[in-house]
Design a protein around this motif. Structure first.
Motif, PDB file in Angstrom:
ATOM      1  N   PRO A 258      43.464  38.736  48.681  1.00 55.69           N
ATOM      2  CA  PRO A 258      43.177  37.418  48.861  1.00 55.69           C
ATOM      3  C   PRO A 258      43.205  37.016  50.285  1.00 55.69           C
ATOM      4  CG  PRO A 258      44.580  37.685  46.930  1.00 55.69           C
ATOM      5  CD  PRO A 258      44.368  39.191  47.205  1.00 55.69           C
ATOM      6  N   GLN A 259      44.003  37.819  51.105  1.00 55.17           N
ATOM      7  CA  GLN A 259      44.176  37.605  52.769  1.00 55.17           C
ATOM      8  C   GLN A 259      42.965  37.574  53.144  1.00 55.17           C
ATOM      9  OE1 GLN A 259      45.640  39.940  50.464  1.00 55.17           O
ATOM     10  NE2 GLN A 259      47.490  41.175  51.532  1.00 55.17           N
ATOM     11  N   LEU A 260      41.815  38.233  52.692  1.00 50.72           N
ATOM     12  CA  LEU A 260      40.600  38.328  53.592  1.00 50.72           C
ATOM     13  C   LEU A 260      40.141  36.763  53.588  1.00 50.72           C
ATOM     14  CD1 LEU A 260      38.684  41.206  51.680  1.00 50.72           C
ATOM     15  CD2 LEU A 260      39.708  41.056  53.985  1.00 50.72           C
ATOM     16  N   ILE A 264      37.933  35.692  56.794  1.00 46.45           N
ATOM     17  CA  ILE A 264      36.481  35.325  56.752  1.00 46.45           C
ATOM     18  C   ILE A 264      36.503  33.783  57.282  1.00 46.45           C
ATOM     19  CG2 ILE A 264      34.616  34.530  55.064  1.00 46.45           C
ATOM     20  CD1 ILE A 264      35.797  36.909  53.238  1.00 46.45           C
ATOM     21  N   GLY A 265      37.649  33.097  57.150  1.00 48.10           N
ATOM     22  CA  GLY A 265      37.471  31.640  57.692  1.00 48.10           C
ATOM     23  C   GLY A 265      37.465  31.804  59.172  1.00 48.10           C
ATOM     24  N   ALA A 266      38.110  32.904  59.849  1.00 50.76           N
ATOM     25  CA  ALA A 266      38.479  32.974  61.328  1.00 50.76           C
ATOM     26  C   ALA A 266      36.876  33.152  61.734  1.00 50.76           C
ATOM     27  CB  ALA A 266      39.250  34.317  61.430  1.00 50.76           C
ATOM     28  N   GLU A 269      35.717  29.542  62.426  1.00 51.56           N
ATOM     29  CA  GLU A 269      36.620  29.023  63.299  1.00 51.56           C
ATOM     30  C   GLU A 269      36.245  29.488  64.664  1.00 51.56           C
ATOM     31  OE1 GLU A 269      40.743  29.493  62.124  1.00 51.56           O
ATOM     32  OE2 GLU A 269      41.357  28.952  64.020  1.00 51.56           O
ATOM     33  N   LEU A 270      35.882  30.591  64.933  1.00 49.71           N
ATOM     34  CA  LEU A 270      35.546  31.161  66.107  1.00 49.71           C
ATOM     35  C   LEU A 270      34.119  31.175  66.614  1.00 49.71           C
ATOM     36  CD1 LEU A 270      38.093  34.172  66.227  1.00 49.71           C
ATOM     37  CD2 LEU A 270      38.394  32.084  67.216  1.00 49.71           C
ATOM     38  N   GLY A 271      33.240  30.666  65.803  1.00 52.19           N
ATOM     39  CA  GLY A 271      31.754  30.412  65.900  1.00 52.19           C
ATOM     40  C   GLY A 271      31.016  31.616  66.039  1.00 52.19           C
TER      41      GLY A 271
END
Ligand code: C5P
Length: 328
Positions: A258-260, A264-266, A269-271
Motif C-alpha cells: 500500500p505504500q506505493l 505514485i501520488g508523488a 505532485e512533481l509534474g
C-alpha cells in the motif's frame, strides 16, 4: 584370443577430460552488459491452464545495467556483487541459462559467472531475466558454441517470460507469455526516474493477487490494446506517451504494497509526464521531459522521502551485448 581394448573406469575418463581441459589455454573472460526493462503498457489477459497469463506488453530497455562476466572454470559457480538476497546456487537464473546452453551445445557447463548488479533485485525491472540473457550471450562467446540467434532466443523463452526481451532490447511488443517479440519502430529518447522500494515483490504473487481481485470483480478488465503507446512511440512524443502508460498489474502491486500509493501520488505532485508501476513492482517509473528535468525531478522526489532510493535512466537502449576489453 581376441584383443580387448582397455576401458578405464568412468571416473578416470572424467578426470582425464578435466586434465585435458586444464592443459588447454583458457579463453579470456567475457563480460556482457544487459539492460533493465520498463513496461510502457502491460495488458494482462485471463489466467491460462499452464499458470501463465496471455499478455500484450510493450517493453522499453532502459539504461540501468547488470554485467555478467563469464570466466573459464572447472565447474559452474556464481558470485554476486552489488546486491544482497540473490541466490548463488543452481536456482539462480544465470546458472540455469549456462546449463541450458551447455546442454544445447553439447559442452560442459564449466564457467564461473560473476554478476554485478545495477538493476534493482525483485523490483519489476527483470533483473533476474537480464542476468539469464547475459549469461547466455557470455557463455556462447566464452565457449565459442556458435549457436544461432534463434536457438538463443528459444533457450531464453524457456528460462523466463522476460528473458527474450533482455536479449533483444530496444522497444518491443511482447505477446504470449510476453516472450513472443515483435520489434517496434519508434523514435526518440525517453527519460525516466525510478523510485526503488525496500524489499521486492514476487511476480507470481502479484499475478495471483490480480486473479483474486478479478474474481471478486474488484479489478479492471484487461487493458485495451496498446495502440496509444505504439502511436506515441511512432511519433517520438513523450507527452503523449506519458498520458497512455498503463499496467494491469498496478492495482495488485498496490494492494500488496500500500505504500506505493504515496510514491505514485508523488508523480502527479512533481509534474511527471506519466507514472506507472514497473512490471510487477514495486519499482515506480516516472516519465519526464528531458535529462535535465530528470535531475531536478529526482532531487525533488528525494525530498519527499517516499522511497528507499532513486535512479535516473533513459531508453530505449540495446539488449545484452559483449563489452570490449576496454569496457565499451
Ligand atoms: O516467466 P517467469 O518465470 O518470469 O514468470 C514468473 C511468474 O509470473 C510465473 O510463474 C507466473 O506465476 C507469473 N506470470 C504469469 N503470466 C505471464 C508471465 C509470468 O502469470 N505471462
Amino acid at each position: 584370443m581376441g584383443r580387448r581394448s582397455y576401458q578405464p573406469p568412468r571416473s578416470s575418463i572424467l578426470s582425464s577430460r578435466r586434465d585435458a581441459r586444464a592443459r588447454m589455454p583458457r579463453p579470456a573472460p567475457v563480460t556482457v552488459r544487459v539492460p533493465a526493462k520498463v513496461n510502457l503498457h502491460l495488458g494482462v489477459g485471463p489466467g491460462r491452464a499452464d499458470g501463465y497469463h496471455d499478455l500484450a506488453s510493450v517493453f522499453q530497455a532502459v539504461s540501468l545495467y547488470d554485467e555478467v562476466t563469464a570466466t573459464a572454470a572447472d565447474e559452474l559457480s556464481i558470485e554476486v556483487a552489488g546486491a544482497t538476497g540473490v541466490p548463488v546456487d543452481d536456482s539462480n537464473l544465470a546458472a540455469k541459462a549456462a546449463r541450458a546452453l551447455a546442454s544445447a551445445a553439447g559442452v560442459e557447463p564449466a564457467v564461473h559467472l560473476r554478476l554485478t548488479k545495477g538493476i534493482p533485485v525483485a523490483g519489476g525491472m527483470a533483473g533476474g531475466s537480464a542476468d539469464a540473457a547475459a549469461a547466455l550471450v557470455a557463455c556462447d562467446a566464452l565457449w565459442g558454441t556458435g549457436v544461432d540467434r534463434s536457438t538463443l532466443a528459444a533457450l531464453a523463452a524457456v528460462l523466463g517470460s522476460d528473458v527474450p526481451f533482455a536479449l533483444q532490447g530496444g522497444n518491443a511488443l511482447g505477446t504470449g507469455r510476453g516472450d513472443l517479440l515483435s520489434p517496434i519502430l519508434g523514435r526518440g529518447q525517453y527519460h525516466w526516474v525510478f523510485a526503488l522500494a525496500d524489499g521486492g515483490l514476487s511476480t507470481a504473487a502479484v499475478y495471483a493477487e490480480l486473479d483474486r481481485q478479478r474474481a471478486e470483480g474488484a479489478a479492471r478488465p484487461p487493458a485495451h490494446p496498446p495502440d496509444g503507446v505504439l502511436g506515441a512511440l511512432r511519433a517520438g512524443d513523450p507527452v503523449a506517451l506519458g498520458r497512455v502508460l498503463a499496467n494491469d498489474l498496478q492495482p495488485a502491486a498496490v494492494r500488496l504494497r500500500p505504500q506505493l500509493r504515496r510514491v505514485i501520488g508523488a508523480g502527479q505532485e512533481l509534474g511527471a509526464l506519466g507514472t506507472v508501476v514497473s512490471g510487477s513492482g514495486p519499482t515506480v517509473a516516472f516519465l519526464v521531459r528531458s535529462a535535465a528535468v530528470s535531475i531536478s525531478f529526482a532531487s525533488a522526489l528525494a525530498g519527499l522521502d517516499v522511497c528507499r532510493s532513486i535512479r535516473r535512466a533513459h531508453g530505449p537502449v540495446s539488449g545484452a551485448r559483449v563489452l570490449r576489453p576496454d569496457g565499451r
